[in-house]
Design a protein around this motif. Sequence first.
Motif, short mmCIF file in Angstrom:
data_model
loop_
_atom_site.label_atom_id
_atom_site.label_comp_id
_atom_site.label_asym_id
_atom_site.label_seq_id
_atom_site.Cartn_x
_atom_site.Cartn_y
_atom_site.Cartn_z
N GLN A 128 0.82 -1.20 0.00
CA GLN A 128 0.00 0.00 0.00
C GLN A 128 0.86 1.25 0.00
O GLN A 128 1.88 1.34 0.69
CB GLN A 128 -0.93 0.02 1.22
N TYR A 129 0.42 2.22 -0.79
CA TYR A 129 1.06 3.54 -0.83
C TYR A 129 -0.03 4.57 -1.12
O TYR A 129 -0.76 4.45 -2.10
CB TYR A 129 2.15 3.57 -1.90
N LYS A 130 -0.14 5.53 -0.21
CA LYS A 130 -1.21 6.53 -0.27
C LYS A 130 -2.57 5.83 -0.32
O LYS A 130 -2.84 4.99 0.53
CB LYS A 130 -0.97 7.49 -1.43
N ASN A 131 -3.42 6.11 -1.33
CA ASN A 131 -4.75 5.48 -1.34
C ASN A 131 -4.83 4.32 -2.32
O ASN A 131 -5.92 3.92 -2.76
CB ASN A 131 -5.83 6.51 -1.66
N VAL A 132 -3.67 3.75 -2.66
CA VAL A 132 -3.63 2.64 -3.61
C VAL A 132 -3.10 1.38 -2.90
O VAL A 132 -2.12 1.44 -2.15
CB VAL A 132 -2.72 2.96 -4.82
N THR A 133 -3.77 0.26 -3.15
CA THR A 133 -3.38 -1.02 -2.58
C THR A 133 -3.18 -2.03 -3.70
O THR A 133 -3.99 -2.11 -4.62
CB THR A 133 -4.45 -1.56 -1.61
N VAL A 134 -2.09 -2.80 -3.61
CA VAL A 134 -1.80 -3.84 -4.59
C VAL A 134 -1.81 -5.19 -3.89
O VAL A 134 -1.17 -5.37 -2.85
CB VAL A 134 -0.44 -3.61 -5.27
N ASP A 135 -2.55 -6.13 -4.47
CA ASP A 135 -2.58 -7.52 -4.00
C ASP A 135 -1.78 -8.35 -5.00
O ASP A 135 -2.30 -8.74 -6.04
CB ASP A 135 -4.03 -8.01 -3.91
N PRO A 136 -0.50 -8.63 -4.70
CA PRO A 136 0.35 -9.33 -5.68
C PRO A 136 -0.12 -10.75 -6.00
O PRO A 136 0.05 -11.20 -7.13
CB PRO A 136 1.72 -9.36 -4.99
N ASP A 137 -0.70 -11.45 -5.02
CA ASP A 137 -1.14 -12.82 -5.28
C ASP A 137 -2.22 -12.87 -6.35
O ASP A 137 -2.30 -13.82 -7.13
CB ASP A 137 -1.65 -13.46 -3.99
N ASN A 138 -3.09 -11.85 -6.38
CA ASN A 138 -4.18 -11.81 -7.35
C ASN A 138 -3.94 -10.80 -8.47
O ASN A 138 -4.81 -10.61 -9.32
CB ASN A 138 -5.50 -11.48 -6.64
N ARG A 139 -2.77 -10.15 -8.43
CA ARG A 139 -2.42 -9.14 -9.44
C ARG A 139 -3.54 -8.11 -9.57
O ARG A 139 -3.97 -7.78 -10.68
CB ARG A 139 -2.12 -9.81 -10.79
N GLN A 140 -3.96 -7.60 -8.45
CA GLN A 140 -5.10 -6.68 -8.40
C GLN A 140 -4.67 -5.34 -7.79
O GLN A 140 -3.96 -5.31 -6.78
CB GLN A 140 -6.23 -7.28 -7.59
N VAL A 141 -5.12 -4.24 -8.41
CA VAL A 141 -4.82 -2.90 -7.92
C VAL A 141 -6.13 -2.23 -7.51
O VAL A 141 -7.10 -2.20 -8.30
CB VAL A 141 -4.12 -2.06 -9.01
N MET A 142 -6.16 -1.69 -6.29
CA MET A 142 -7.36 -1.04 -5.77
C MET A 142 -7.04 0.40 -5.41
O MET A 142 -6.01 0.70 -4.82
CB MET A 142 -7.86 -1.77 -4.52
N VAL A 143 -7.95 1.31 -5.78
CA VAL A 143 -7.85 2.72 -5.41
C VAL A 143 -9.07 3.08 -4.58
O VAL A 143 -10.20 3.02 -5.08
CB VAL A 143 -7.77 3.63 -6.66
N ASP A 144 -8.84 3.37 -3.32
CA ASP A 144 -9.96 3.63 -2.40
C ASP A 144 -10.98 2.50 -2.42
O ASP A 144 -12.19 2.73 -2.39
CB ASP A 144 -10.63 4.96 -2.72
N GLY A 145 -10.50 1.27 -2.50
CA GLY A 145 -11.37 0.11 -2.46
C GLY A 145 -11.99 -0.29 -3.78
O GLY A 145 -12.67 -1.31 -3.87
N LYS A 146 -11.74 0.47 -4.85
CA LYS A 146 -12.29 0.16 -6.17
C LYS A 146 -11.17 -0.29 -7.09
O LYS A 146 -10.09 0.31 -7.11
CB LYS A 146 -13.00 1.38 -6.76
N GLU A 147 -11.44 -1.35 -7.86
CA GLU A 147 -10.39 -1.91 -8.70
C GLU A 147 -10.03 -1.00 -9.86
O GLU A 147 -10.89 -0.44 -10.54
CB GLU A 147 -10.81 -3.28 -9.25
N MET A 148 -8.72 -0.86 -10.08
CA MET A 148 -8.20 -0.17 -11.25
C MET A 148 -7.61 -1.25 -12.16
O MET A 148 -6.63 -1.91 -11.80
CB MET A 148 -7.12 0.83 -10.85
N VAL A 149 -8.21 -1.46 -13.31
CA VAL A 149 -7.83 -2.55 -14.20
C VAL A 149 -6.61 -2.17 -15.02
O VAL A 149 -6.59 -1.15 -15.71
CB VAL A 149 -9.00 -2.93 -15.13
#
Length: 223
Positions: A128-149
Amino acid sequence: MKILIIEDELALSQTVEEFLKSENFLTETAHDFHAGLEKALTYDYDCVLLDIMLPGGSGLDILMALKEEHKKQPVLILSAKDSVEDKVLGLEIGADDYLAKPFHLAELLARVKSIIRRNARDGEKLLQYKNVTVDPDNRQVMVDGKEMVLNRKEYDLFYYFMLRPNKLMEKTSLIESVWGDSSDQADSLDFIYSQIKNIRKKLKEAQAEMDLQAVYGVGYKLV
């Protein structure tokens, strides 16, 4: 994420390489001591899979060289030598884990992910950095809880930046992180600019509290 496989058994090396590629890892290979040592010391990897018995030398000497050069490359030893002495020595020198041959690919994957998690993110599952979270196991990026594809290349580049926020990354390092051994096939660095442009657009649309800043003539950094 980029993995270096230093293994002289060509069939095993190919099997592991194809499996890791199917799991969205970028892979490079070396089949003897000297090639493995050169790559391990020259480039940065998220994890090194290292055999002990290699043509031209010992994998343990590669571990020693990494330690002497202060290269913090996470290392998973893969070896048919399953003695307690070899395991203890490898871990004392600086290996992160030890997996004896033969092994199941599913176990290898679990070990690799665990090592990367521990070393790159101090044991935390999510990055996590600022309001962005990365889940490496699922290769998923979330911004404020919403997925950024992001597509595969965009994700690989963005993950590379997320591991190194506020750090200037040279263009050559970025191209190696995406192309690996095939980086010399690129005629120019224009495709990096294109990927960066797409990521910046998506970050802005998702209202992420960050941007990829260009440093003229050098590269980019996540700010």
